[in-house]
Design a protein around this motif. Structure first.
Motif, mmCIF file in Angstrom:
data_model
loop_
_atom_site.group_PDB
_atom_site.id
_atom_site.type_symbol
_atom_site.label_atom_id
_atom_site.label_comp_id
_atom_site.label_asym_id
_atom_site.label_seq_id
_atom_site.Cartn_x
_atom_site.Cartn_y
_atom_site.Cartn_z
ATOM 1 N N PHE A 302 0.863 -1.175 0.000
ATOM 2 C CA PHE A 302 0.000 0.000 0.000
ATOM 3 C C PHE A 302 0.899 1.224 0.000
ATOM 4 O O PHE A 302 2.072 1.154 0.376
ATOM 5 N N ALA A 304 0.977 5.428 1.024
ATOM 6 C CA ALA A 304 0.300 6.514 1.741
ATOM 7 C C ALA A 304 1.272 7.668 1.879
ATOM 8 O O ALA A 304 2.490 7.486 1.767
ATOM 9 N N VAL A 305 0.709 8.839 2.133
ATOM 10 C CA VAL A 305 1.579 10.023 2.252
ATOM 11 C C VAL A 305 1.832 10.359 3.718
ATOM 12 O O VAL A 305 1.014 10.080 4.586
ATOM 13 N N ASP A 306 2.996 10.989 3.962
ATOM 14 C CA ASP A 306 3.265 11.509 5.306
ATOM 15 C C ASP A 306 2.793 12.962 5.354
ATOM 16 O O ASP A 306 2.118 13.439 4.424
ATOM 17 N N TYR A 307 3.157 13.710 6.398
ATOM 18 C CA TYR A 307 2.618 15.061 6.552
ATOM 19 C C TYR A 307 3.415 16.132 5.797
ATOM 20 O O TYR A 307 3.169 17.316 5.950
ATOM 21 N N ASP A 309 3.488 15.339 2.587
ATOM 22 C CA ASP A 309 2.908 14.831 1.341
ATOM 23 C C ASP A 309 3.872 13.966 0.533
ATOM 24 O O ASP A 309 3.653 13.736 -0.658
ATOM 25 N N HIS A 312 4.981 7.075 0.735
ATOM 26 C CA HIS A 312 5.747 5.936 1.240
ATOM 27 C C HIS A 312 4.996 4.682 0.837
ATOM 28 O O HIS A 312 3.769 4.629 0.973
ATOM 29 N N TYR A 314 4.727 0.378 1.311
ATOM 30 C CA TYR A 314 5.159 -0.706 2.198
ATOM 31 C C TYR A 314 6.298 -1.492 1.547
ATOM 32 O O TYR A 314 7.219 -1.943 2.241
ATOM 33 N N LEU A 325 3.310 -2.059 12.063
ATOM 34 C CA LEU A 325 2.361 -1.175 11.406
ATOM 35 C C LEU A 325 1.348 -0.760 12.470
ATOM 36 O O LEU A 325 0.595 -1.597 12.979
ATOM 37 N N PHE A 327 -1.798 1.428 13.644
ATOM 38 C CA PHE A 327 -2.956 2.232 13.235
ATOM 39 C C PHE A 327 -3.462 3.010 14.449
ATOM 40 O O PHE A 327 -3.673 2.438 15.520
ATOM 41 N N LEU B 21 5.885 2.008 11.300
ATOM 42 C CA LEU B 21 5.144 2.823 10.348
ATOM 43 C C LEU B 21 3.792 3.117 10.996
ATOM 44 O O LEU B 21 2.986 2.201 11.219
ATOM 45 N N VAL B 23 0.097 4.809 11.012
ATOM 46 C CA VAL B 23 -0.900 5.276 10.034
ATOM 47 C C VAL B 23 -2.082 5.872 10.791
ATOM 48 O O VAL B 23 -2.734 5.184 11.575
ATOM 49 N N CYS B 45 5.266 8.747 9.973
ATOM 50 C CA CYS B 45 3.846 8.823 10.330
ATOM 51 C C CYS B 45 3.059 9.161 9.069
ATOM 52 O O CYS B 45 3.264 10.231 8.482
ATOM 53 N N LEU B 46 2.179 8.258 8.665
ATOM 54 C CA LEU B 46 1.442 8.416 7.407
ATOM 55 C C LEU B 46 -0.033 8.663 7.683
ATOM 56 O O LEU B 46 -0.506 8.514 8.815
ATOM 57 N N THR B 67 -4.485 -0.326 16.900
ATOM 58 C CA THR B 67 -4.214 -1.721 16.525
ATOM 59 C C THR B 67 -2.842 -1.752 15.851
ATOM 60 O O THR B 67 -2.531 -0.860 15.060
ATOM 61 N N PHE B 69 0.100 -4.313 13.821
ATOM 62 C CA PHE B 69 0.486 -5.586 13.204
ATOM 63 C C PHE B 69 2.006 -5.657 13.223
ATOM 64 O O PHE B 69 2.669 -4.709 12.771
#
Lengths: 331, 102
Positions: A302, A304-307, A309, A312, A314, A325, A327, B21, B23, B45-46, B67, B69
């Motif tokens: 996947f 995604a952007v950091d702050y 922009d 990155h 995986y 990872l 969340f 990482l 998110v 940090c995404l 959460t 992983f």
């Protein structure tokens, strides 16, 4: 024969139930005559309103701080009061939403083995089975499982089956725009959930072959998580049942997976105990590690952007030995 | 809160091949950037994607937060951790060391 404690527990429940019946009230199960607890119990029973009962509980808690029954009064008092008040209000309730909320409160309060009989009686009085929605059936079934009220579980599973279809799901949400695929899957999932409870009820009534057959059917229907395992309690119930018929290896695996991927800590403890009975040389934690490697899903790439922009992906981390990872969201 | 407690783990194991990482799932950029700056987080940090690009739920099925992983070098998710309370850093450290074979 390995006897799983979820089944062993039922005989203890019967003893506890008998004691409670002899004493006449959960508040004063062991109090001798003349004891402050016994007097409070009599006053509690004679009181005419929930408010008066609440005052009796408060008085006992204030005046008898060292009494050995203090904990029981603290725990049982509010529950009994909440039950009494909800039951009384329910009889007067006309608004369907209020009625449904009160029914939910009562079901929650009675979802313990010691209320098995009361649960069965009250559910019979509260609901007209023919008019119930799938969600209401499921609420009753879950509470009845907690109370070991297996005839109630069986009745509501059977009654809800005609609502466990894609057509019934679509009818229940007329304003929502679901895809046909989602609706078909939701119908299957409903069937899978009901089969899960049917299997667990069968196991608790000694019909082990029927239970295993039902669990296998449920596994083909119930919704699975990202990790490929059922999202509900299927593996917990299946695992307990396998242990009870001395299929220890298979039972431990089901419970361990429920622990790893569904965060079911009770299942994890039971798996650890049963694993010790198997007597393997490999340590339980090493066994869990092996199981994780066997069942681990792969991360898809996947981006995604950091702050700032900056993007990155995986894939850029694949050379790392370990990646966490995480969340989150700010609170 | 989980993220600040991951920083010491990141510092301790990064030389052995450990990466973090983070998110942020809800795309609350203002609060997220303040939080990251306040806690001096040094790992990447995404932000979750938007609309069709959303991936926290659609790809990973994550609905509870926090959460985590833990993934090995082959991309296998070997450990799932939900919530975060006192002492969970130690549990995570054990799992990280197991993957790093330390």
């Amino acid at each position: 024969m390995y006897r799983h404690k979820k089944f062993r527990h039922q005989s203890l429940v019967l003893v506890a139930l008998a004691l409670a019946c002899l004493a006449g009230s959960a508040v004063a199960a062991d109090a001798p005559p003349g004891d402050p607890l016994e007097m409070a119990r009599s006053a509690f029973q004679a009181a005419e309103s929930p408010e008066a009962r609440l005052a009796i509980v408060k008085t006992f808690l204030t005046n008898h701080r060292d009494h050995p029954g203090l904990g029981a009064v603290s725990a049982a008092g509010p529950n009994l009061l909440a039950g009494e008040m909800a039951e009384k209000e329910l009889k007067l309730a006309k608004d369907p939403e209020l009625k449904s909320n009160l029914q939910g409160i009562l079901l929650g309060l009675l979802s313990e083995p010691k209320y098995q009989n009361k649960m069965q009686k009250l559910v019979g009085e509260m609901y007209d089975v023919a008019d119930m929605s799938y969600v209401e059936h499921l609420e009753v079934i879950r509470a009845a499982v907690g109370a070991n009220a297996w005839p109630t579980v069986d009745n509501h599973v059977a009654a809800a089956m005609h609502l466990a279809t894609p057509e019934a799901f679509r009818e229940a949400y007329p304003d929502r725009d679901f895809s046909d695929e989602y609706i078909a899957e939701a119908g299957r999932n409903r069937q899978g959930l009901l089969q899960t409870f049917a299997g667990w009820s069968a196991a608790n009534q000694g019909q082990m072959k029927e239970a295993l057959k039902t669990f296998e059917a449920a596994a083909t229907m119930v919704r699975t998580s990202f990790f490929g395992l059922p999202e509900n309690d299927l593996y917990r119930y299946w695992g307990y049942t396998l242990l009870n018929i001395s299929e220890l290896e298979a039972g431990v695996e089901k419970l361990a997976l429920a622990n790893i991927y569904n965060r079911d800590s009770d299942a994890g403890e039971e798996a650890r105990e049963a694993y010790a009975v198997i007597g393997r040389k490999q340590a339980f934690d090493d066994y869990l590690w092996e199981l994780r490697q066997k069942h681990a899903p792969k991360v898809e790439n996947f981006t995604a952007v950091d702050y700032t922009d900056a993007a990155h992906s995986y894939d850029s981390l694949r050379g790392k030995k370990a990646t966490l990872l995480a969340f989150w969201f700010p609170t | 809160m989980e993220l600040p407690r991951l920083e010491p783990l990141y510092q301790k194991y990064r030389a052995q091949g450990f990466e973090v990482l983070a998110v942020e799932s809800q795309r609350d950029r203002d609060r997220a950037t303040k939080f990251i700056a306040k806690n001096n987080l040094s790992y990447p940090c995404l932000e979750n994607g938007d609309g069709d690009a959303e991936f926290v739920y659609n790809t990973f099925g994550v609905t509870s937060h926090p959460t985590s992983f833990l993934i090995d070098g082959e991309g296998n998710i070997l450990f799932v951790h939900v919530g975060f309370s006192e002492g969970d850093e130690d549990k995570l450290a054990l799992e990280i060391e197991r993957i790093l074979a330390l």
